[in-house]
Enzyme design. Structure first.
Site, PDB file in Angstrom:
ATOM      1  N   ASP A 109      34.932   3.630  40.286  1.00 21.96           N
ATOM      2  CA  ASP A 109      34.987   4.931  40.960  1.00 21.96           C
ATOM      3  C   ASP A 109      35.395   4.790  42.414  1.00 21.96           C
ATOM      4  O   ASP A 109      34.678   5.189  43.328  1.00 21.96           O
ATOM      5  CB  ASP A 109      33.585   5.587  40.885  1.00 21.96           C
ATOM      6  CG  ASP A 109      33.577   6.989  41.449  1.00 21.96           C
ATOM      7  OD1 ASP A 109      32.565   7.334  42.121  1.00 21.96           O
ATOM      8  OD2 ASP A 109      34.566   7.720  41.251  1.00 21.96           O
ATOM      9  N   GLU A 115      21.768   1.841  44.501  1.00 26.43           N
ATOM     10  CA  GLU A 115      22.531   3.090  44.407  1.00 26.43           C
ATOM     11  C   GLU A 115      21.638   4.206  43.879  1.00 26.43           C
ATOM     12  O   GLU A 115      20.942   4.000  42.892  1.00 26.43           O
ATOM     13  CB  GLU A 115      23.721   2.961  43.458  1.00 26.43           C
ATOM     14  CG  GLU A 115      24.912   2.234  44.017  1.00 26.43           C
ATOM     15  CD  GLU A 115      26.119   2.331  43.098  1.00 26.43           C
ATOM     16  OE1 GLU A 115      26.885   1.366  43.025  1.00 26.43           O
ATOM     17  OE2 GLU A 115      26.257   3.374  42.422  1.00 26.43           O
ATOM     18  N   TYR A 117      20.497   7.056  38.678  1.00 26.14           N
ATOM     19  CA  TYR A 117      20.991   8.382  39.050  1.00 26.14           C
ATOM     20  C   TYR A 117      20.265   9.561  38.415  1.00 26.14           C
ATOM     21  O   TYR A 117      20.889  10.589  38.125  1.00 26.14           O
ATOM     22  CB  TYR A 117      22.486   8.457  38.771  1.00 26.14           C
ATOM     23  CG  TYR A 117      23.300   7.756  39.842  1.00 26.14           C
ATOM     24  CD1 TYR A 117      23.688   6.429  39.689  1.00 26.14           C
ATOM     25  CD2 TYR A 117      23.637   8.400  41.022  1.00 26.14           C
ATOM     26  CE1 TYR A 117      24.395   5.766  40.669  1.00 26.14           C
ATOM     27  CE2 TYR A 117      24.362   7.746  42.015  1.00 26.14           C
ATOM     28  CZ  TYR A 117      24.734   6.426  41.828  1.00 26.14           C
ATOM     29  OH  TYR A 117      25.438   5.785  42.810  1.00 26.14           O
ATOM     30  N   GLU A 158      27.315  -3.574  38.040  1.00 25.56           N
ATOM     31  CA  GLU A 158      27.106  -2.803  36.810  1.00 25.56           C
ATOM     32  C   GLU A 158      27.870  -3.335  35.602  1.00 25.56           C
ATOM     33  O   GLU A 158      28.579  -2.594  34.913  1.00 25.56           O
ATOM     34  CB  GLU A 158      27.504  -1.356  37.065  1.00 25.56           C
ATOM     35  CG  GLU A 158      26.658  -0.715  38.123  1.00 25.56           C
ATOM     36  CD  GLU A 158      26.482   0.757  37.880  1.00 25.56           C
ATOM     37  OE1 GLU A 158      27.228   1.302  37.063  1.00 25.56           O
ATOM     38  OE2 GLU A 158      25.608   1.340  38.490  1.00 25.56           O
TER      39      GLU A 158
HETATM   40  C1  LIG Z   1      27.246   5.241  37.302  1.00 20.92           C
HETATM   41  C2  LIG Z   1      27.948   4.105  37.939  1.00 20.92           C
HETATM   42  C3  LIG Z   1      27.257   3.632  39.196  1.00 20.92           C
HETATM   43  N1  LIG Z   1      27.883   4.049  40.456  1.00 20.92           N
HETATM   44  C4  LIG Z   1      29.076   3.226  40.743  1.00 20.92           C
HETATM   45  C5  LIG Z   1      29.770   3.684  42.019  1.00 20.92           C
HETATM   46  O1  LIG Z   1      30.952   2.950  42.241  1.00 20.92           O
HETATM   47  C6  LIG Z   1      30.084   5.189  41.886  1.00 20.92           C
HETATM   48  O2  LIG Z   1      30.780   5.653  43.036  1.00 20.92           O
HETATM   49  C7  LIG Z   1      28.753   5.949  41.739  1.00 20.92           C
HETATM   50  C8  LIG Z   1      28.986   7.459  41.653  1.00 20.92           C
HETATM   51  O3  LIG Z   1      29.312   7.932  40.577  1.00 20.92           O
HETATM   52  O4  LIG Z   1      28.871   8.124  42.703  1.00 20.92           O
HETATM   53  C9  LIG Z   1      28.062   5.486  40.480  1.00 20.92           C
END
Ligand SMILES: CCCN1C[C@@H](O)[C@H](O)[C@@H](C(=O)O)C1
Length: 599
Positions: free
Chosen positions: A166, A508, A470, A414
């Protein structure tokens, strides 16, 4: 794998001429560059800034999204008085792979878009004359390369990057290019390890050169006083009553190696180091035997106009934002950053979790969240991928091992560790990387939401855990966030019941937030909701003593592929892409400034 990755310096033996500025640039969709002689240079391209990504300078979509081969070329002058020295061209990064030509002759190729490499051109350049350097770069994504992805070919024949990650596939000469003149058979590497006690610090050093000469080694403090000296390729520098490098309280000594050959000094290399130790003990992360609680961010090298091109101005602002908010750490998500970023962190006492671009090793991330249902590590691409992966881990550690700010190495972001097929890959990766860092700093990787304690097959490998979670955004969002909190607590209760006695850092968590969107009561995308999500996580963090760090995603908004889940990029920044605060910045500043800086 590079022989040495010392950062360029200038002294009586060494010259460094930056080749930054405007280069000739052109795309090569027909892969005709060599047959057309572009390796000897060309003048019919456009003028392209270096360092910078090419993408956001363009006004047409085909150019911005271009995927395939493209060329840079530049004239450079080699002074006559460089004769007798080794001449190198050092690229800070060429994303993702490059072939280097000088005066039409192929010098070398390199794979990996986020680490430096050096072209040795002593016998190719003309001294006292103009020369031409041409670089063919390719930015395609593949499952057997880092970062992982696919390259699609559209019906119109144009190629398109399909990242399994991403962040936008910014490409080009993203970091500075240096023309170096250094002593032949000179110093090409050094390393240090530390022993710290109450009134003494011992610096164990080792220095490498292609000669049997001897070494004079000295250590000076910030006032230029010599505090210790030694001789020999390997040795100890003992400092009485040292000033240690501490979190957000940095102190830098200068180590200096002088190479003596046949009784004559022939080379010198100096660098700034910090006297400190890093340890993991039970649930604690220790710096100088003192427990540290990480507060900070996942980041990206990303800014308007230059894309992933390193911009000193942006880094100065980002460091000031991190100091203002009370941060003491960051992760170089999801790739090694420019060397100057670590120098900033060294000077500011900010800890870095240094990450290789092993991102997208999870098919569910293919075209981000819409992916394929198979285990990434069952793929037939794994063998070729591993060779590139360990090569980049090796060069990352070779490049960054002497920075006091580097706390740990993140070997993947991940990966899919839910299937047994991941285990052999991880066994080899953690075995092959075990002795790369003379300081043996902790190695880890981030665990995706699916990689819970009863699912992941690879929990025995990391020295501490980085959790990306998340709830409140990708599931149990909005009014359901209370269920998100309950689920998070249930998972952490499992960790608590387990016999695992390693620290956990949340690497994260966050919510996309449109700056200026306010709603009472809150809704997702509002600034109020971003704070409510952070408050939920903070309530949870404060309930478990084995959680030793919080790094919300992300420091700033950043560019991604376009899609129905992205509004001109990822908006989970605590700051906007032009580095202005959202309301959550003031919330975090209040929470973090309550804690002692080095707590
Ligand atoms: C769900 C994957 C984990 N994370 C990776 C990161 O690179 C993405 O920017 C972040 C997001 O979706 O904001 C999620």
């Amino acid at each position: 794998m590079e022989k040495g990755l010392l950062y360029p310096i200038i002294n009586q033996y060494r010259s460094d001429q930056k080749l930054d500025g405007l280069w000739n640039f052109k795309f090569d969709p027909a892969a005709e560059g060599e047959s057309q002689g572009w390796q000897k240079g060309f003048n019919n391209g456009i003028k392209m800034p270096v360092p910078a990504s090419f993408n956001d300078f363009f006004t047409d979509k085909d150019a911005r999204e271009y995927t395939g081969d493209f060329w840079y070329s530049k004239e450079f002058f080699v002074p006559k008085y460089y004769e007798g020295q080794e001449i190198q061209i050092r690229f800070g990064a060429a994303t993702h792979r490059a072939v280097v030509y000088v005066n039409g002759q192929e010098i070398r190729s390199h794979e990996g878009g986020f680490l430096p490499f050096t072209a040795e051109v002593t016998n190719t350049v003309k001294f006292g004359e103009k020369n031409i350097v041409s670089v063919k770069i390719n930015n395609e994504l593949h499952r057997d390369a880092l970062p992982a992805g696919d390259t699609a070919t559209l019906k119109n024949g144009k190629k398109m990057a399909k990242p399994f990650f991403d962040f936008y596939n910014y490409s080009g000469l993203n970091r500075s290019v240096h023309l170096l003149a250094v002593p032949k058979n000179g110093i090409y590497d050094y390393s240090t390890t530390y022993e710290i006690s109450d009134h003494e610090a011992i610096v164990h050093y080792s220095v490498n050169a292609d000669t049997d000469g001897d070494f004079k080694v000295s250590l000076t403090d910030e006032n230029g006083n010599v505090v210790a000296t030694s001789t020999g390729k390997d040795g100890d520098l003992t400092v009485k009553n040292p000033t240690l490098w501490n979190v957000r309280d940095a102190y830098l000594y200068t180590i200096r190696f002088e190479l003596i050959d046949n009784g004559k000094p022939v080379d010198e290399y100096g660098d700034q180091i910090g006297l400190r130790t890093i340890e993991i003990k039970g649930h604690q992360i220790l710096v100088n035997h003192k427990s540290v609680y990480l507060r900070g961010f996942g980041r990206h090298e990303d800014s308007i106009y230059a894309g992933r091109g390193f911009d000193m101005n942006v880094e100065r602002r980002d460091v000031n934002l991190m100091k203002w908010i009370g941060a003491n750490s960051f992760r170089s998500s999801h790739y090694p950053y420019d060397e100057q970023v670590y120098k900033f962190a060294d000077r500011e006492g900010i800890l870095v979790i240094d990450e290789v671009p092993a991102v997208g090793f999870k098919m569910a991330a293919a075209s981000f969240l819409g992916g394929l249902d198979q285990s990434f590590f069952d793929g037939d691409w794994i063998h070729d991928l591993y060779k590139k992966h360990i090569d980049q881990v090796t060069d990352l550690i070779k490049r960054d091992k002497n920075h006091p700010s580097v706390l740990a190495w993140s070997l993947l972001n991940e990966p899919d560790t839910s299937k047994k097929s991941a285990v052999p890959y991880f066994e080899k990766l953690f075995k092959d990387s075990a002795n790369l860092d003379p300081e043996k700093r902790p190695r880890t990787f981030t665990l995706n939401e699916d990689d819970t304690i009863d699912v992941s097959k690879c929990l025995r490998f990391p020295d501490f855990y980085l959790l990306n979670r998340y709830p409140g955004w990708y599931h149990k969002w909005g009014y359901e966030i209370s269920d998100g909190e309950a689920g998070l607590r249930a998972e952490l209760d499992e960790w608590k019941k387990s016999d695992i006695d390693k620290p956990i850092v949340f690497s994260e968590y966050g919510a996309d937030t449109e700056p200026g969107l306010h709603k009472l009561p809150s809704i997702m995308w509002s600034e109020e909701y971003q704070i409510e999500l952070l408050e939920m996580f903070d309530r949870v963090f404060d309930s478990y003593d084995f959680i030793r760090g919080e790094q919300p995603w992300n420091l700033a908004d950043f560019q991604t592929v376009e899609g129905n889940m992205r509004v001109n990029g990822n908006k989970k920044g605590i700051f906007t892409r032009d580095r202005q605060p959202k309301a959550a910045a003031f919330y975090l500043r209040k929470r973090w400034n309550k804690l002692p800086l080095d707590w």
